[in-house]
Design a protein around this motif. Sequence first.
Motif, PDB file in Angstrom:
ATOM      1  N   ALA A 175      -0.522 -68.383 -67.507  1.00 48.27           N
ATOM      2  CA  ALA A 175      -0.392 -69.217 -68.702  1.00 48.27           C
ATOM      3  C   ALA A 175       0.135 -68.439 -69.898  1.00 48.27           C
ATOM      4  O   ALA A 175       0.754 -69.017 -70.801  1.00 48.27           O
ATOM      5  CB  ALA A 175      -1.738 -69.845 -69.042  1.00 48.27           C
ATOM      6  N   ASP A 176      -0.115 -67.134 -69.923  1.00 51.39           N
ATOM      7  CA  ASP A 176       0.334 -66.305 -71.047  1.00 51.39           C
ATOM      8  C   ASP A 176       1.635 -65.569 -70.767  1.00 51.39           C
ATOM      9  O   ASP A 176       2.129 -64.837 -71.623  1.00 51.39           O
ATOM     10  CB  ASP A 176      -0.752 -65.271 -71.406  1.00 51.39           C
ATOM     11  N   ALA A 177       2.173 -65.729 -69.565  1.00 50.09           N
ATOM     12  CA  ALA A 177       3.383 -64.999 -69.188  1.00 50.09           C
ATOM     13  C   ALA A 177       4.614 -65.595 -69.876  1.00 50.09           C
ATOM     14  O   ALA A 177       4.627 -66.758 -70.283  1.00 50.09           O
ATOM     15  CB  ALA A 177       3.562 -65.024 -67.677  1.00 50.09           C
ATOM     16  N   ILE A 178       5.647 -64.768 -69.991  1.00 51.57           N
ATOM     17  CA  ILE A 178       6.935 -65.223 -70.509  1.00 51.57           C
ATOM     18  C   ILE A 178       7.732 -65.793 -69.343  1.00 51.57           C
ATOM     19  O   ILE A 178       7.965 -65.116 -68.342  1.00 51.57           O
ATOM     20  CB  ILE A 178       7.695 -64.077 -71.185  1.00 51.57           C
ATOM     21  N   ASP A 179       8.153 -67.045 -69.481  1.00 53.89           N
ATOM     22  CA  ASP A 179       8.886 -67.713 -68.409  1.00 53.89           C
ATOM     23  C   ASP A 179      10.275 -67.091 -68.228  1.00 53.89           C
ATOM     24  O   ASP A 179      10.842 -66.527 -69.164  1.00 53.89           O
ATOM     25  CB  ASP A 179       9.039 -69.199 -68.728  1.00 53.89           C
ATOM     26  N   PRO A 180      10.829 -67.223 -67.022  1.00 53.12           N
ATOM     27  CA  PRO A 180      12.205 -66.736 -66.809  1.00 53.12           C
ATOM     28  C   PRO A 180      13.188 -67.439 -67.745  1.00 53.12           C
ATOM     29  O   PRO A 180      12.969 -68.589 -68.152  1.00 53.12           O
ATOM     30  CB  PRO A 180      12.478 -67.106 -65.345  1.00 53.12           C
ATOM     31  N   TYR A 181      14.252 -66.731 -68.088  1.00 53.12           N
ATOM     32  CA  TYR A 181      15.262 -67.335 -68.953  1.00 53.12           C
ATOM     33  C   TYR A 181      16.641 -66.771 -68.627  1.00 53.12           C
ATOM     34  O   TYR A 181      16.772 -65.700 -68.029  1.00 53.12           O
ATOM     35  CB  TYR A 181      14.937 -67.117 -70.432  1.00 53.12           C
ATOM     36  N   PHE A 182      17.658 -67.537 -69.027  1.00 49.40           N
ATOM     37  CA  PHE A 182      19.043 -67.119 -68.868  1.00 49.40           C
ATOM     38  C   PHE A 182      19.760 -67.344 -70.189  1.00 49.40           C
ATOM     39  O   PHE A 182      19.679 -68.417 -70.782  1.00 49.40           O
ATOM     40  CB  PHE A 182      19.732 -67.916 -67.757  1.00 49.40           C
ATOM     41  N   VAL A 183      20.456 -66.310 -70.662  1.00 47.42           N
ATOM     42  CA  VAL A 183      21.167 -66.368 -71.935  1.00 47.42           C
ATOM     43  C   VAL A 183      22.632 -66.042 -71.683  1.00 47.42           C
ATOM     44  O   VAL A 183      22.952 -65.092 -70.953  1.00 47.42           O
ATOM     45  CB  VAL A 183      20.575 -65.380 -72.966  1.00 47.42           C
ATOM     46  N   LEU A 184      23.518 -66.822 -72.300  1.00 44.14           N
ATOM     47  CA  LEU A 184      24.956 -66.658 -72.098  1.00 44.14           C
ATOM     48  C   LEU A 184      25.639 -66.464 -73.451  1.00 44.14           C
ATOM     49  O   LEU A 184      25.417 -67.239 -74.387  1.00 44.14           O
ATOM     50  CB  LEU A 184      25.532 -67.893 -71.406  1.00 44.14           C
ATOM     51  N   ASN A 185      26.446 -65.412 -73.563  1.00 44.16           N
ATOM     52  CA  ASN A 185      27.264 -65.161 -74.750  1.00 44.16           C
ATOM     53  C   ASN A 185      28.737 -65.236 -74.365  1.00 44.16           C
ATOM     54  O   ASN A 185      29.106 -64.997 -73.216  1.00 44.16           O
ATOM     55  CB  ASN A 185      26.989 -63.772 -75.338  1.00 44.16           C
ATOM     56  N   ALA A 186      29.590 -65.526 -75.342  1.00 45.59           N
ATOM     57  CA  ALA A 186      31.031 -65.581 -75.082  1.00 45.59           C
ATOM     58  C   ALA A 186      31.778 -65.203 -76.352  1.00 45.59           C
ATOM     59  O   ALA A 186      31.275 -65.367 -77.467  1.00 45.59           O
ATOM     60  CB  ALA A 186      31.447 -66.972 -74.609  1.00 45.59           C
ATOM     61  N   TYR A 237       4.601 -56.594 -69.778  1.00 51.82           N
ATOM     62  CA  TYR A 237       5.980 -56.572 -70.278  1.00 51.82           C
ATOM     63  C   TYR A 237       6.922 -55.777 -69.367  1.00 51.82           C
ATOM     64  O   TYR A 237       7.757 -55.014 -69.819  1.00 51.82           O
ATOM     65  CB  TYR A 237       6.018 -56.039 -71.710  1.00 51.82           C
ATOM     66  N   VAL A 238       6.737 -55.986 -68.078  1.00 55.21           N
ATOM     67  CA  VAL A 238       7.651 -55.429 -67.079  1.00 55.21           C
ATOM     68  C   VAL A 238       8.129 -56.584 -66.198  1.00 55.21           C
ATOM     69  O   VAL A 238       7.395 -57.040 -65.319  1.00 55.21           O
ATOM     70  CB  VAL A 238       6.978 -54.346 -66.217  1.00 55.21           C
ATOM     71  N   GLN A 294      12.170 -65.504 -75.365  1.00 55.45           N
ATOM     72  CA  GLN A 294      11.485 -64.478 -76.142  1.00 55.45           C
ATOM     73  C   GLN A 294      11.258 -63.265 -75.254  1.00 55.45           C
ATOM     74  O   GLN A 294      11.199 -63.376 -74.027  1.00 55.45           O
ATOM     75  CB  GLN A 294      10.156 -64.995 -76.691  1.00 55.45           C
ATOM     76  N   THR A 295      11.166 -62.103 -75.861  1.00 54.72           N
ATOM     77  CA  THR A 295      10.878 -60.883 -75.109  1.00 54.72           C
ATOM     78  C   THR A 295       9.468 -60.382 -75.394  1.00 54.72           C
ATOM     79  O   THR A 295       8.966 -59.529 -74.672  1.00 54.72           O
ATOM     80  CB  THR A 295      11.887 -59.785 -75.462  1.00 54.72           C
ATOM     81  N   VAL A 296       8.850 -60.895 -76.464  1.00 57.43           N
ATOM     82  CA  VAL A 296       7.459 -60.619 -76.815  1.00 57.43           C
ATOM     83  C   VAL A 296       6.812 -61.960 -77.159  1.00 57.43           C
ATOM     84  O   VAL A 296       7.429 -62.792 -77.837  1.00 57.43           O
ATOM     85  CB  VAL A 296       7.355 -59.650 -78.011  1.00 57.43           C
ATOM     86  N   SER A 297       5.601 -62.190 -76.718  1.00 54.97           N
ATOM     87  CA  SER A 297       4.917 -63.459 -76.969  1.00 54.97           C
ATOM     88  C   SER A 297       4.892 -63.795 -78.453  1.00 54.97           C
ATOM     89  O   SER A 297       4.672 -62.911 -79.300  1.00 54.97           O
ATOM     90  CB  SER A 297       3.480 -63.394 -76.436  1.00 54.97           C
ATOM     91  N   TYR A 298       5.134 -65.070 -78.747  1.00 53.02           N
ATOM     92  CA  TYR A 298       5.047 -65.660 -80.089  1.00 53.02           C
ATOM     93  C   TYR A 298       6.232 -65.327 -80.988  1.00 53.02           C
ATOM     94  O   TYR A 298       6.255 -65.763 -82.141  1.00 53.02           O
ATOM     95  CB  TYR A 298       3.744 -65.247 -80.809  1.00 53.02           C
ATOM     96  N   TYR A 299       7.214 -64.545 -80.501  1.00 58.87           N
ATOM     97  CA  TYR A 299       8.360 -64.187 -81.334  1.00 58.87           C
ATOM     98  C   TYR A 299       9.664 -64.594 -80.639  1.00 58.87           C
ATOM     99  O   TYR A 299      10.366 -63.748 -80.070  1.00 58.87           O
ATOM    100  CB  TYR A 299       8.372 -62.688 -81.627  1.00 58.87           C
ATOM    101  N   PRO A 300      10.014 -65.878 -80.690  1.00 62.35           N
ATOM    102  CA  PRO A 300      11.278 -66.310 -80.065  1.00 62.35           C
ATOM    103  C   PRO A 300      12.479 -65.652 -80.738  1.00 62.35           C
ATOM    104  O   PRO A 300      12.454 -65.343 -81.935  1.00 62.35           O
ATOM    105  CB  PRO A 300      11.285 -67.827 -80.302  1.00 62.35           C
ATOM    106  N   LEU A 301      13.519 -65.472 -79.955  1.00 57.92           N
ATOM    107  CA  LEU A 301      14.780 -64.951 -80.470  1.00 57.92           C
ATOM    108  C   LEU A 301      15.723 -66.125 -80.771  1.00 57.92           C
ATOM    109  O   LEU A 301      15.468 -67.257 -80.356  1.00 57.92           O
ATOM    110  CB  LEU A 301      15.379 -63.977 -79.465  1.00 57.92           C
ATOM    111  N   PRO A 302      16.807 -65.903 -81.511  1.00 57.60           N
ATOM    112  CA  PRO A 302      17.624 -67.021 -81.991  1.00 57.60           C
ATOM    113  C   PRO A 302      18.248 -67.861 -80.887  1.00 57.60           C
ATOM    114  O   PRO A 302      18.593 -67.368 -79.813  1.00 57.60           O
ATOM    115  CB  PRO A 302      18.717 -66.320 -82.814  1.00 57.60           C
ATOM    116  N   THR A 336      -0.253 -59.898 -70.067  1.00 57.50           N
ATOM    117  CA  THR A 336      -1.649 -59.490 -70.011  1.00 57.50           C
ATOM    118  C   THR A 336      -1.872 -58.603 -68.796  1.00 57.50           C
ATOM    119  O   THR A 336      -1.066 -58.600 -67.855  1.00 57.50           O
ATOM    120  CB  THR A 336      -2.594 -60.712 -69.929  1.00 57.50           C
ATOM    121  N   THR A 337      -2.979 -57.867 -68.800  1.00 62.13           N
ATOM    122  CA  THR A 337      -3.248 -56.932 -67.704  1.00 62.13           C
ATOM    123  C   THR A 337      -3.746 -57.623 -66.434  1.00 62.13           C
ATOM    124  O   THR A 337      -3.806 -57.000 -65.373  1.00 62.13           O
ATOM    125  CB  THR A 337      -4.299 -55.892 -68.140  1.00 62.13           C
ATOM    126  N   ASP A 338      -4.099 -58.926 -66.521  1.00 63.80           N
ATOM    127  CA  ASP A 338      -4.643 -59.638 -65.360  1.00 63.80           C
ATOM    128  C   ASP A 338      -3.654 -60.633 -64.762  1.00 63.80           C
ATOM    129  O   ASP A 338      -4.040 -61.521 -63.999  1.00 63.80           O
ATOM    130  CB  ASP A 338      -5.941 -60.358 -65.737  1.00 63.80           C
TER     131      ASP A 338
END
Length: 608
Positions: free
Chosen positions: A552-563, A514-515, A588-596, A546-548
Motif C-alpha cells: 500500500a505504501d509502495a511507489i507504483d510502476p510508471y513510464f515517462v516519455l520525453n521528446a 527505494y530500490v 514520483q521517486t519519493v513518497s508524497y513528492y510527485p514530479l511534474p 518501507t522495510t516490510d
Amino acid sequence: MDIKKSLVLIFSAYGCFLSAQEKVIDTVYIFDNQMNKVKLFHSVNMIRPGDFEKNATNLSELLRFQSQLYIKENGRGAVSSPSFRGTSAGHTAFVWNGININSAFLGQGDVNNIPLFGYDELEVKAGGGSVQYGSSAIGGSIHLNNNLEFNKGFHTSLFSEAASFGTYNNFLRTSFSSEKFSIKVSGNYVISQNDYEVPEKEYINRNGRFHNSSINIGASYKIAPHQTISWQNQLFDGSQHYPIFTESGNKTKYKAQTLRSLLSWDVTRNNFSNSLKAAYTEDNFQYFGDIDKPKESGAEGKNYIFRNDFNYFITPKLNVNAIGEFQVNQGLGYQSGIGDISRNVGSAAGLVRYFPTSDLRFEAGIKKDFVENISSPVLYSFSGRWQLAKWYLVGASFSRNFKFPTFNDLYWGQGGNPDLVPETSINLDMDHELTFGDLKLTVSPYYMDIKNYINWLPTAAGYWAAFNTYSVEIYGLDSQITYRKNLGNHHFTLNGGYTYSRSTNKLTGMQMMYVPLHKATGNIDYRYRFLSIYVQGLFNGLTYTTTDEKRADAIDPYFVLNAGISAKFLNHYTLGFKVNNFTDAVYQTVSYYPLPKRNYSVYININF
C-alpha cells in the motif's frame, strides 16, 4: 606528451602500446588519467555534453533518463540522492577530475547541489572501485571530468533555455589554446519558481523555488615537451526551498556552497608517466527552519588532498601502477553537536597490469587505507578481459570495497557513534559484450555482499543513533544496447538500458527501501541534415518505501516519455523545442513528492 616530432606512447584500448613514432598531434590533457586505465577492464557509460541539453534542468534528471541509476528526488530540484545497483546513496562515489568529492559529513553527494554543466565528459561506472577511488565506491561511481586541448584556437558557446514553471537556464563557455597554453572558462545560472501542480495527487509544489550558479576555470601550460602544469577550479552556490503541503506550512530552505581547486604536475615519457596532484575542496551548507530567519543549523567542511599516480611499463606487456594519497578532512558543525574536528586519511595502492596478447588483459590491485581512529580493511581487486572473437568480449572482476563512517555518523551531538567500523563489500561483476556490425549489446550480471551496514535507528532514550547493523545481499543484471546507422544524410542512434536489482536485508529477506526491481531507459535520435529529433523513455518498476515491503505504501510502476526537436542554421545556431513527460504521467521517486506532469522548454545554442 610532445607536440611536434615526439615519441608518442599510446596506451591503446587493447592494453598494449605501439612503438615510438614521429607524428604531429594536437594533444589533450585529461585530469582523471586513472579513468583511462579503468576503461580497459570495465564497461563505462559515457554521457557527452551534447546529450546534457536533453535533460538540462539538473543532474538528477540527466542521470534518471540516461543512466542505470535510480534517483530519489524530494520534488523537482530538491534533495536528491542516487541508488546504484540496489545500494544506498552513500555507496556511490562522485569523482571530480579523479578526486572523490563525497561529503565528509554525509558520505554522499547531493545530486542537485552538483552542477550539471561545465564538464567535458560525464561517465558512469558500475561496480566496486575503492582501490582507485576510495570510500563509497561500492555500487559504482559517477565521474565529472574536464579536459583541456591544445592547438585548437578560440571557441565560444552559449546555451540558453526557457522552460515551464518559470525556469531559466543559461550556460556560457569560452576557450583558447595554442601550442603550449590552454584555458577554458564557463559559467552556468539556473533559476526556477518550480510551482508545478499534480491535480491527481492534490499536490502543489509550494515553496519549491530553487536557483544555483557555478563557475569553472581550467588552464594548462606545457613547461617542457614532456611536462605539463594544469589547474582546474569550480565554484558552486545554490539555494533550495523545501516544498510544503499546505499554504500555512512552515517555509524552509537550504543553501550550499562548494569550492574545488586542483593543481596537477604531469610528466609523460615513452615508458612511464607520473601525475602529482594537490587539491583543496570546501563544502558549506546552511539550513533555515524559516526562510525569513537566520540559519538553524549548518556545517563547514574543508579537505586538503595530495595524490601521486606513478605508471611504468617494465616491458611492453607488463605495467605497474603505484598510487599514494594523503588527506586532511576538517569539519565544523553549527547547532548539530559536531565541534571543530579533523581527521587524517592516507592510502597506498598498487596495481599490476599484464597484456599477454592484444586480445587478453589482466589487472590485480591491492590497497590499504589509514583512517585516523578507524581500523580499515585491506582492499583488493582482480579484473580480466578477453576478446574471444571479433564479435564477443568477456570480462570479469572481483573486488573488496569499503565505506568508512562519516562525520555525522561518528560525531553528531545525540546519536553519533565513535565505535562504528567501516562497511565492507565483496563485489563480483561480469561483462559480456556482443558486437554485430552497427549493433552492440552489453550484458553484465553482478553480485554484492555488504557487511556492517550503517543505519540510524531509534533508541530507548528517544533519539536516533548510528549502528553497524545487518548485512545486505544484492544481485542483478545490467544491460545496455547501442545501435548506430548512417545512410547518406540520415543518421540514426539508439541507446537502451535495462537493470534488475534484487537487494535484500539478510535478516528479514525483504527488499531494501527505494530500490526498484526493474528499471529501463531508452533514447532514440534521428538527424537529417540540419534537423534533429529525439525520443526518450523511462520505465521504473514497483518500488518499496518501507522495510516490510508494504504494497500500500509502495511507489507504483510508471513510464515517462520525453521528446524534442531542433534545427541548426547558419552553421553556428541551433534552435530547439522539448516536451517533457509527453504522456502526462503521474509519477514520483519519493513518497508524497510527485514530479511534474507535461511541461515544455525552448532553447538556443550558439557556437562560434
